[in-house]
Write an enzyme that holds these catalytic residues in place. Structure first.
Site, mmCIF file in Angstrom:
data_model
loop_
_atom_site.group_PDB
_atom_site.id
_atom_site.type_symbol
_atom_site.label_atom_id
_atom_site.label_comp_id
_atom_site.label_asym_id
_atom_site.label_seq_id
_atom_site.Cartn_x
_atom_site.Cartn_y
_atom_site.Cartn_z
ATOM 1 N N LYS A 102 -23.231 -9.383 17.892
ATOM 2 C CA LYS A 102 -23.360 -8.925 16.505
ATOM 3 C C LYS A 102 -22.491 -7.679 16.310
ATOM 4 O O LYS A 102 -22.493 -6.786 17.162
ATOM 5 C CB LYS A 102 -24.835 -8.598 16.234
ATOM 6 C CG LYS A 102 -25.143 -8.259 14.785
ATOM 7 C CD LYS A 102 -26.639 -8.009 14.608
ATOM 8 C CE LYS A 102 -27.016 -7.805 13.152
ATOM 9 N NZ LYS A 102 -28.472 -7.574 12.977
ATOM 10 N N SER A 134 -30.715 -10.356 9.366
ATOM 11 C CA SER A 134 -29.320 -9.987 9.221
ATOM 12 C C SER A 134 -28.418 -10.543 10.327
ATOM 13 O O SER A 134 -27.203 -10.558 10.170
ATOM 14 C CB SER A 134 -29.210 -8.468 9.203
ATOM 15 O OG SER A 134 -29.574 -7.935 10.472
ATOM 16 N N SER A 142 -34.744 -9.429 11.847
ATOM 17 C CA SER A 142 -33.332 -9.838 11.764
ATOM 18 C C SER A 142 -32.827 -10.723 12.901
ATOM 19 O O SER A 142 -31.747 -11.290 12.796
ATOM 20 C CB SER A 142 -32.440 -8.604 11.668
ATOM 21 O OG SER A 142 -32.434 -8.121 10.350
#
Lengths: 492, 107
Positions: A76, A151, A175
């Site tokens: 990420k 997210s 997330s």
């Protein structure tokens, strides 16, 4: 395929590290999911060539020393890698190249992992649908037009669409678990403090955790074990150096002694849709059939979780993001250089934040401002203690809590974008684990009538990560056939 | 609660945006005011929770684990230095001059 199977293939010389790396790089480059923000092909190929030299020298995979040998991962874009652009999916850091590597990534690479690149996400990890990226939304891996969740949407999509073998996400209020549930992969938020956050761009420091996203529970355990443990560079990590997570995860649970708590508040009153409810009920019946005891438990302050979260998280974010000043790093636009004073300079620089980030900074600044602090921030932290007390009480009656990850399956892009509160309420089942610092994971447990994946959430007391993984692994092994059918049906 | 929550108006949005050093357009002020109003009126539910007073007041939970303050030796170590011995961290800055961060004349 699992890590152990890839290692067998390396041993048998039916696959080289360079081959598997090239395969994933090609898939990542050809993909239309917008899951990657940066592909570090040269860096990955160099790592792969070096690994193949080790393989040639050693004759077989050095599994003990390098448990993730030759495994292509993607990260990420909130975690730093020295020399690789880290954007946090924000215009503010469009060209930011960090001078150091995050501990989580450094440990994965030290264990032999190959890093393919950096994954798309909601800007600064703020969002539940991956529609808030400054570089465009991420596509759902099996259902075009739907959100992958957020997210860590890029991290979930990349694993499901086989653009990388496994990925790292971060979880502040769900997330990792939400996109894992929406996309049909395994995602785990470990106990708070289990994995170092050195090199993780901070969103809400009392909530943020790094965690693995994988196809199988076993491989989540492998990644977690490599990353877990004290880091002198992060004073919020656990003092314990190592955790035997993998060996614990591989054990068959002692079913007759296992008490699974069913929170009475995580029901249709929480907005649960019938299809998700059915999948969860079916999963619970399976646990019961194995000999586990289902125990109703009460978490009475659950209904306050979203309110607490949207005070605590935004307050911490308004403070953390104040470092985005356009002086030491980030983008400084021309207007900023023309500003008449310092406040004007900052305002021009910070115009690079997207709308969701601005909204949260404003809300957080408001909650911390003079005259409102006691009513909002302090009160939220007081009720946060009551949420944690609820869990402490529940875990005197059960060992593990089973619950849905989300009320519903993935929704269509654009559906909730204009109503932030509706988007926030989507996190009601995942936020409590962050507030209390508990380990929690999502494992696929079925699909709705459109073939969209449903995740089962397991939560446990702090540092019960290994146990959660062992329960999830047993469930996954028994259900892998059904989930595979549901997903392939959806793709056709 | 000590203040009337949920009563956020455009002036307050502008004031808070100013405190946060954020530039907001008129359209954003209008939108944020209405959205923040919705969020704050939802959050007022927290006022119904009894958090006690005096000795019985619930202590705020600021972070979810009990933390000690670990200390380490105060020893400098090389961190992010390039071949010439310059800190690499400076390379991330938009503008540098003579080994320092450069900013426009704003004072």
């Amino acid at each position: 395929m699992k890590i152990s199977e890839i290692h067998d293939a390396f041993d048998q010389k039916t696959l080289s590290v360079l081959q598997i790396t090239q395969q994933y790089l090609a898939a990542a480059q050809a993909s239309k999911h917008n899951a990657f923000l940066t592909i570090c092909d040269q860096r990955a190929l160099d790592q792969a060539r070096k690994a193949d030299q080790v393989l040639a020298r050693e004759g077989k995979v050095p599994r003990e020393k390098l448990p993730l040998f030759g495994i292509p991962l993607a990260i990420k874009d909130l975690l730093t890698i020295e020399g690789v652009r880290t954007t946090c999916a924000s215009k503010m850091l469009e060209n930011y190249v960090p001078p150091y590597t995050s501990t989580a990534v450094a440990r994965l690479e030290a264990a032999g992992a190959i890093t393919l690149g950096k994954l798309n996400m909601d800007e600064f990890a703020m969002g539940g649908s991956n529609e808030n990226s400054a570089f465009g939304p991420v596509e759902h891996p099996t259902h075009p037009g739907y959100v992958p969740g957020g997210s860590s949407g890029g991290s979930a999509t990349a694993v499901k669409a086989k653009l990388c073998f496994a990925s790292l996400g971060t979880d502040t209020g769900g997330s990792i678990r939400l996109p894992a549930s929406y996309c049909g992969v395994v995602g785990m938020k470990p106990t708070y403090g289990m994995i170092s956050r050195f090199g993780l761009v901070a969103f809400a420091s009392s909530l943020d955790q790094v965690g693995p996203m994988t196809e199988t529970v076993e491989d989540a355990a492998r990644l977690l074990e490599v990353m877990a443990g004290n880091d002198p560079l992060d004073s919020t990590t656990t003092p314990t150096k190592n955790f035997p997570i993998l060996s614990e995860a591989m054990k068959e649970p002692n079913w007759s002694g296992l008490r699974i708590g069913i929170p009475q508040e995580y029901t249709s009153k929480g907005g649960l849709t019938p299809e998700v409810d059915r999948a969860i009920q079916k999963s619970l019946k399976w646990f019961e059939a194995q000999g586990a005891k289902l125990v109703p438990v009460s978490l009475p302050h659950t209904k306050y979780a979203v309110s607490i979260y949207y005070i605590v998280a935004v307050s911490e974010a308004s403070s953390n993001l104040s470092r985005m000043d356009g002086v030491r790093f980030g983008v400084r636009n021309k207007d900023a250089d023309q500003a008449p004073n310092l406040a004007g300079f900052y305002k021009k620089v910070r115009s690079g934040f997207g709308p969701e980030v601005k909204r949260r900074i404003i809300l957080g600044t408001f909650a911390l401002s003079s005259g409102y602090y006691d009513a909002y921030y302090k009160r939220a932290c007081q009720v946060r203690r009551l949420v944690k007390n609820d869990f402490d009480q529940a875990f005197t009656q059960c060992d593990v809590i089973a619950a849905p990850v989300s009320q519903s399956t993935a929704f269509k892009r654009g559906e909730k974008l204009s109503d932030p509160l509706a988007m926030y309420l989507n996190d009601i089942f995942t936020i409590p684990a962050n507030l209390a610092g508990l380990p929690a994971l999502s494992v696929p447990c079925g699909a709705d009538s459109r073939g969209l994946s449903i995740g089962l959430q397991l939560m446990g007391p702090q540092y019960s990560d290994g146990k959660l993984l062992s329960v999830a692994r047993a469930f996954e092994v028994a259900h892998s056939a059904d989930t595979a059918t549901a997903q392939s049906g959806a793709r056709s | 609660m000590s203040q009337a929550p949920g009563k956020i108006d455009e002036d307050l949005t502008r004031k808070v945006a100013e405190l946060a050093r954020l530039e907001v357009s008129d359209a954003e002020v209008k939108l944020f005011t209405s959205q923040l109003g919705d969020i704050l009126s939802y959050i007022t539910q927290l006022s119904e929770v009894d958090v006690g007073t005096g000795d019985r007041e619930i202590q705020p939970l600021i972070q979810p684990i009990e933390l000690s303050t670990p200390l380490r030796q105060d020893v400098a170590r090389a961190f992010g230095v390039d071949e010439q011995g310059n800190p690499r961290v400076m390379k991330s800055a938009p503008e540098v001059m003579d080994g320092g961060y450069q900013v426009p004349p704003v004072l």
